[in-house]
Design a protein around this motif. Structure first.
Motif, short mmCIF file in Angstrom:
data_model
loop_
_atom_site.label_atom_id
_atom_site.label_comp_id
_atom_site.label_asym_id
_atom_site.label_seq_id
_atom_site.Cartn_x
_atom_site.Cartn_y
_atom_site.Cartn_z
N ASN A 67 0.81 -1.22 0.00
CA ASN A 67 0.00 0.00 0.00
C ASN A 67 0.84 1.27 0.00
O ASN A 67 0.32 2.36 0.28
CB ASN A 67 -0.93 0.01 1.22
CG ASN A 67 -1.89 -1.17 1.22
OD1 ASN A 67 -2.38 -1.56 0.18
ND2 ASN A 67 -2.14 -1.75 2.39
N LYS A 91 -2.23 12.22 9.92
CA LYS A 91 -2.78 12.23 8.56
C LYS A 91 -1.69 12.09 7.50
O LYS A 91 -1.91 11.48 6.45
CB LYS A 91 -3.60 13.49 8.32
CG LYS A 91 -4.78 13.64 9.27
CD LYS A 91 -5.65 12.38 9.29
CE LYS A 91 -6.77 12.48 10.28
NZ LYS A 91 -7.52 11.19 10.44
N GLU A 94 -1.06 8.49 7.17
CA GLU A 94 -2.15 7.86 6.44
C GLU A 94 -2.04 8.12 4.94
O GLU A 94 -2.42 7.28 4.12
CB GLU A 94 -3.50 8.37 6.94
CG GLU A 94 -3.86 7.92 8.35
CD GLU A 94 -5.18 8.51 8.82
OE1 GLU A 94 -6.00 8.90 7.96
OE2 GLU A 94 -5.40 8.58 10.04
N SER A 132 0.17 4.32 11.09
CA SER A 132 0.65 3.40 10.05
C SER A 132 -0.01 2.04 10.18
O SER A 132 -0.31 1.39 9.17
CB SER A 132 2.16 3.27 10.12
OG SER A 132 2.78 4.53 9.91
N GLN A 134 -3.04 1.60 11.45
CA GLN A 134 -4.44 1.81 11.07
C GLN A 134 -4.61 1.87 9.56
O GLN A 134 -5.59 1.35 9.00
CB GLN A 134 -4.95 3.11 11.72
CG GLN A 134 -6.41 3.45 11.40
CD GLN A 134 -6.55 4.24 10.12
OE1 GLN A 134 -5.74 5.12 9.84
NE2 GLN A 134 -7.57 3.95 9.33
N SER A 135 -3.65 2.48 8.86
CA SER A 135 -3.78 2.70 7.42
C SER A 135 -3.13 1.60 6.59
O SER A 135 -2.99 1.72 5.38
CB SER A 135 -3.20 4.06 7.04
OG SER A 135 -1.86 4.20 7.46
N ARG A 137 -0.01 0.39 6.42
CA ARG A 137 1.28 0.68 5.80
C ARG A 137 2.22 -0.52 5.96
O ARG A 137 2.04 -1.38 6.81
CB ARG A 137 1.93 1.91 6.47
CG ARG A 137 1.16 3.22 6.35
CD ARG A 137 1.23 3.81 4.96
NE ARG A 137 2.60 4.06 4.52
CZ ARG A 137 3.27 5.19 4.75
NH1 ARG A 137 2.72 6.18 5.43
NH2 ARG A 137 4.49 5.35 4.28
#
Length: 238
Positions: A67, A91, A94, A132, A134-135, A137
């Motif tokens: 990602n 953010k 993200e 990181s 959460q998103s 990474r």
């Protein structure tokens, strides 16, 4: 599915630190057979809890997942007032940055004392790690530097930009069309009040291109979200 960045996977078993163990067992209240994903050396693994006392987690399979952006983005962000920096770090992670460098510029109202730098950096790194995970990474962006403005001269990238509200000719979108996959990008964004003309000139002398982020004047944190979203939109569309 919950994600964790881990320091080691050996013989098909995952090793966690004390904080991660506490989070899995006491915060998430996971049970045997619950599944999570773990990242080790930029590789993602599907894992399953096999025991809770003590915690044991085994690897089920390696996942084919990436990602990350196709460019390496460093955000050079001038320290804002209050706790805005926490939101910006969250953010920015993200949105795919690889590194965040905190800059103390002429118009920064907030200051970080030398004796407080490491404590602040550790807190920033915790925010980056959680964002990181959460998103989804593959990396946790580096946050290792709090620099004075003059030291932006030491930051070198393939493509270098400074967001300046008085720039009328060069738009960020137009510049991004010339960026190639695999290149490094440095984007310098000011705190409240932006940059002085002297600072903009200094940045230009050191290789930064002055760019506009649109016709409207954006708040400091909004400018970050705009710029990083534009990078993602343009580069992932190529």
């Amino acid at each position: 599915m919950q994600r964790y960045f881990v320091s080691n996977i050996e013989n098909g078993m995952v090793e966690f630190d004390k904080n991660q163990t506490h989070h899995i067992l006491n915060v998430m209240r996971m049970h045997v057979n619950d599944r999570i994903t773990c990242v080790f050396n930029r590789e993602v693994y599907l894992c399953e809890l096999t025991n809770c006392s003590p915690l044991e987690v085994k690897v089920i399979e390696k996942l084919d997942e990436n990602n990350e952006l196709c460019v390496d983005v460093t955000l050079l962000y001038c320290l804002p007032k209050g706790d805005k920096i926490d939101l910006v770090i969250q953010k920015a992670c993200e949105l795919g940055v690889k590194e965040i460098v905190i800059v103390q510029s002429e118009r920064c109202v907030a200051k970080i004392k030398n004796e407080d730098k490491e404590k602040k950096l550790n807190r920033f790194r915790t925010i980056a790690k959680e964002a990181s995970e959460q998103s989804k990474r593959l990396i946790i962006p580096k946050i290792e530097q709090i620099i004075n403005y003059k030291d932006i001269s030491k930051q070198k990238f393939d493509q270098m930009f400074i967001a300046y509200e008085n720039e009328k000719d060069e738009t960020f979108f137009e510049k991004l069309l010339n960026v190639k996959k695999g290149q490094s990008i440095g984007i310098l964004i000011g705190a409240e009040g932006g940059f002085s003309p002297k600072e903009v000139e200094y940045a230009k002398e050191n290789g930064y291109n002055s760019i506009s982020l649109g016709k409207r004047i954006l708040k400091s944190e909004t400018a970050v979200f705009y710029a990083l979203s534009a990078i993602s939109l343009v580069m992932e569309g190529k």
